[in-house]
Design an enzyme around this catalytic site. Sequence first.
Site, short mmCIF file in Angstrom:
data_model
loop_
_atom_site.label_atom_id
_atom_site.label_comp_id
_atom_site.label_asym_id
_atom_site.label_seq_id
_atom_site.Cartn_x
_atom_site.Cartn_y
_atom_site.Cartn_z
N LYS A 72 -3.59 23.80 58.63
CA LYS A 72 -3.20 25.37 58.51
C LYS A 72 -3.11 25.67 57.24
O LYS A 72 -2.50 24.86 56.25
CB LYS A 72 -1.43 25.37 59.07
CG LYS A 72 -0.89 26.60 59.08
CD LYS A 72 -1.52 27.53 60.34
CE LYS A 72 -1.06 28.95 60.34
NZ LYS A 72 -2.19 29.77 59.29
N LYS A 96 3.87 20.91 53.00
CA LYS A 96 4.76 21.98 53.37
C LYS A 96 5.19 22.24 54.92
O LYS A 96 6.37 22.51 55.25
CB LYS A 96 4.13 23.52 52.85
CG LYS A 96 4.89 24.68 52.76
CD LYS A 96 3.85 25.73 52.44
CE LYS A 96 3.27 25.82 51.19
NZ LYS A 96 2.62 26.95 50.69
N LYS A 108 -6.71 24.44 53.26
CA LYS A 108 -6.96 25.65 52.44
C LYS A 108 -8.34 26.23 52.36
O LYS A 108 -9.46 25.38 52.62
CB LYS A 108 -6.12 25.34 51.03
CG LYS A 108 -5.83 26.65 50.38
CD LYS A 108 -4.53 27.11 50.86
CE LYS A 108 -3.93 28.33 49.99
NZ LYS A 108 -2.50 28.34 50.24
N THR A 192 6.78 35.29 53.11
CA THR A 192 6.81 34.31 51.98
C THR A 192 8.24 34.55 51.17
O THR A 192 8.90 33.77 50.84
CB THR A 192 5.63 34.18 51.26
OG1 THR A 192 4.66 34.04 52.04
CG2 THR A 192 5.74 33.21 50.07
N ASN A 223 2.75 40.40 46.71
CA ASN A 223 3.24 40.46 47.94
C ASN A 223 4.85 39.60 48.02
O ASN A 223 5.63 40.12 48.30
CB ASN A 223 2.29 39.90 49.00
CG ASN A 223 3.27 39.59 50.51
OD1 ASN A 223 4.10 38.86 50.39
ND2 ASN A 223 2.55 40.36 51.34
N SER A 356 3.77 32.58 60.02
CA SER A 356 2.42 32.19 60.68
C SER A 356 2.53 31.35 61.89
O SER A 356 2.02 31.65 62.93
CB SER A 356 1.53 31.52 59.69
OG SER A 356 1.02 32.28 58.91
N1 GLU Z 1 -1.15 31.05 51.80
C1 GLU Z 1 0.52 30.81 52.19
C2 GLU Z 1 0.91 29.67 51.79
O1 GLU Z 1 0.29 28.96 50.77
C3 GLU Z 1 0.61 30.76 53.99
C4 GLU Z 1 -0.21 29.81 54.69
C5 GLU Z 1 -0.28 30.15 56.05
O2 GLU Z 1 0.46 31.26 56.53
O3 GLU Z 1 -0.95 29.30 56.78
O4 GLU Z 1 1.90 28.91 52.32
#
Ligand code: GLU
Length: 430
Positions: A72, A96, A108, A192, A223, A356
């Site tokens: 994810k 995370k 990523k 976030t 954002n 998410s």
């Molecule tokens: N890009 C965001 C992060 O770094 C969200 C990642 C997601 O929702 O999968 O946490």
Amino acid sequence: MSATAASSVFDDALRNLDRAFDYADIHAEAIERLKHPKLAIEVSIPVRMDSGELRLFTGYRVRHDDTRGPGKGGIRFHPGVTLDEVKALAFWMTCKCAVMNLPYGGAKGGVIVNPKELSHMELERLSRGFIQRIADFIGPDTDVPAPDVYTNSMIMGWMTDEYSKIRRQFTPAVITGKPIPLGGSEGREDATGRGAYYCLKEMESERDWTPGGITVAIQGFGNAGQAVARLLAADGYRIVAVSDSSGGIYRASGLNIPALIHAKEAGSHLAAIAADPTIGGDAIDNASLLALDADILIPAALENVLTADNAAQVRARHVVEVANGPVTSDADAILRQRGIQVLPDILANAGGVTVSYFEWVQNKSGWYWSRDQVHQRLQERMAAEYRSISTLAARHDIDLRTAAYAQALGRIGRALTAQGTREYFIGGKG
Ligand code: GLU
């Protein structure tokens, strides 16, 4: 060595594993596995530009680990993207998701591009082209992308549509952060920043803060930075400075955050807004903002903002990492030694991936939640994980980052050791 352009962001990120190892229930073999991403691909994306010219863009997708569930993590469009950076970002996602106990591993993606230089039609072609290249590596149960720096819900909508066309079936759970009419979740847009805000509310009650007496400086007004500023300002916190890549604006008595967000949405840069007398404030550069005498400093843009070169100048008492990886390991050591408390990215900015996850659950079940339900569930999860990390830190007298990694490693370690370790296999033989 600090993580400058010449050194590796990924190697620097891995240093946290060794620090947390002593406090986590994890086998050394599992740590070794986490030092190597499971899959890393590089693709080239041909895009026909509006001028008729053909341009080739380079993109990456890294799946760091998927022991606890599908990979994810977001997709970033930025001129500075490198494979090394995407690996670090994927590693942070693994940690995370484990910090938040979400049933995911980490991944990523990134494309080397400055999206501000593309027309809307070029951006759509690039977004769809990237999905054509990585379609075999993503999926609702393998790897689930989302927005990240300079990508947004509309781009996620195009990408989901492209994936659905390739698979010949509507597949909303392949990507999160979509527009609400296309299967997105209520409350994902500001999740976030909101997650960081809920952590700060826990800190507020732990420390008996009076919001009006607390000053905040925010580096990065996209954002996440805007959302955390808006929520804190509404509670009475004094946001004294904010900045974006153009420059920043400072006002000792507190900035008018709704007016600033309004001006940003209308397309102005902060440097131009600082010159507008109706909003009121002095221009400030990014370096001075980081050294401001505020109670809380929130880096909310990119990685490597606080390094060995400027960490000694930080005067805030708390640093809240809303960006991914804004503090290098050298800077982290300096801040720790100076008694400055850092709320680490893998907790502070985990609200995005948590909502998410809520979106993915809603897509899979076809049962949609209200905005209040999303907010309440996010608040419960952020508060619970914040408290467990804060308790772990107090119990061992360690910093919050080490405690957060220890919590993540414990969860990842239990999953990895359930597949057997050296002792199990040798025992089996004997
Ligand atoms: N890009 C965001 C992060 O770094 C969200 C990642 C997601 O929702 O999968 O946490």
